[in-house]
Design an enzyme around this catalytic site. Structure first.
Site, mmCIF file in Angstrom:
data_model
loop_
_atom_site.group_PDB
_atom_site.id
_atom_site.type_symbol
_atom_site.label_atom_id
_atom_site.label_comp_id
_atom_site.label_asym_id
_atom_site.label_seq_id
_atom_site.Cartn_x
_atom_site.Cartn_y
_atom_site.Cartn_z
ATOM 1 N N HIS A 10 0.708 -1.174 0.043
ATOM 2 C CA HIS A 10 0.059 0.003 0.036
ATOM 3 C C HIS A 10 0.742 1.245 -0.224
ATOM 4 O O HIS A 10 2.076 1.174 0.148
ATOM 5 C CB HIS A 10 -0.818 -0.032 1.266
ATOM 6 C CG HIS A 10 -0.145 -0.126 2.648
ATOM 7 N ND1 HIS A 10 0.412 1.059 3.155
ATOM 8 C CD2 HIS A 10 -0.028 -0.878 3.211
ATOM 9 C CE1 HIS A 10 1.045 0.654 4.265
ATOM 10 N NE2 HIS A 10 0.851 -0.538 4.343
ATOM 11 N N GLU A 83 -1.728 -7.221 7.467
ATOM 12 C CA GLU A 83 -0.530 -7.058 8.046
ATOM 13 C C GLU A 83 -0.398 -8.151 9.496
ATOM 14 O O GLU A 83 -1.835 -8.238 9.932
ATOM 15 C CB GLU A 83 -0.208 -5.736 8.417
ATOM 16 C CG GLU A 83 1.297 -5.311 9.123
ATOM 17 C CD GLU A 83 2.284 -5.717 8.275
ATOM 18 O OE1 GLU A 83 2.806 -6.807 8.050
ATOM 19 O OE2 GLU A 83 3.095 -4.750 7.623
#
Length: 209
Positions: A10, A83
């Site tokens: 990202h 994550e």
């Protein structure tokens, strides 16, 4: 038949710019991060691929959303692409984590693959979730090309996994925001093709390497 994965980190977040540990907590993309996501979108616009998958965390979904606007794909979220959960360390800088939770931070920094951060998870758990997801996608889309927006920790773990580097080994490579990484998947085997390509950022003066 080989499945090609374009795996993207990202764009930069506000917490990235402040050096805060994010984990499952979220932070908006920074101004730079929004431009990085748009640069990825511009690069992918002329490319052909079958589907666009993303972590379900906001920073990844916003990056994927900006790509989807340009490519016309639906964003398909999956929590297994998140994550690593960092529990009580989330939202802290490394120095704050060291001061407030010295024993936990020392164990986290030691890199033991089975160490579970209180309230979080281990690297082994996160790798298992991510590989399970990606191999499932590889089987579902055999012979196709996929784009996946995920996180630095997941990419680091897959890099090590594909090259046989122990998870506990010190990290001696960069995982760049909005970096373009390609892995090929064939019959249970991963092959690294491209790592850390940021030519799309250099074209817009966003490369900080």
């Amino acid at each position: 038949m080989t499945t090609q994965f374009i795996l993207l980190r990202h764009g930069e977040t506000e917490w990235n710019s402040l050096g805060r540990l994010q984990g499952h907590q979220d932070s908006d993309l920074s101004g730079v991060g929004l431009k990085q996501a748009d640069a990825l979108a511009a690069r992918l616009a002329p490319e052909s691929f079958s589907a666009l998958y993303s972590s379900d965390l906001g920073r990844a979904r916003e990056t994927a959303r900006r790509i989807a606007v340009r490519t016309g794909h639906a964003v398909l979220p999956d929590s297994r692409l998140r994550e690593r959960g960092l529990g009580i360390l989330e939202g802290l800088t490394r120095e704050e984590a060291r001061q407030r939770h010295p024993d936990v931070f020392a164990a986290y920094s030691g890199g033991a693959p089975d160490y579970v951060v209180p309230g979080g998870e281990s690297t082994a758990q996160r790798l298992r979730h991510a590989v399970e997801c990606l191999e499932e996608l590889g089987a579902r889309h055999r012979g196709e090309r996929l784009v996946v927006v995920t996180h630095g920790g997941v990419l680091s773990l897959l890099f090590r996994h594909s090259l046989g580097i122990p998870p506990s080994a010190p990290r001696t490579f960069s995982v760049l925001n909005a970096g373009w990484n390609q892995f090929d998947y064939h019959e249970g085997t991963w092959r690294l093709v491209t790592w850390g390509d940021v030519t799309h950022l250099r074209a817009t003066s966003l490369d900080d390497t």
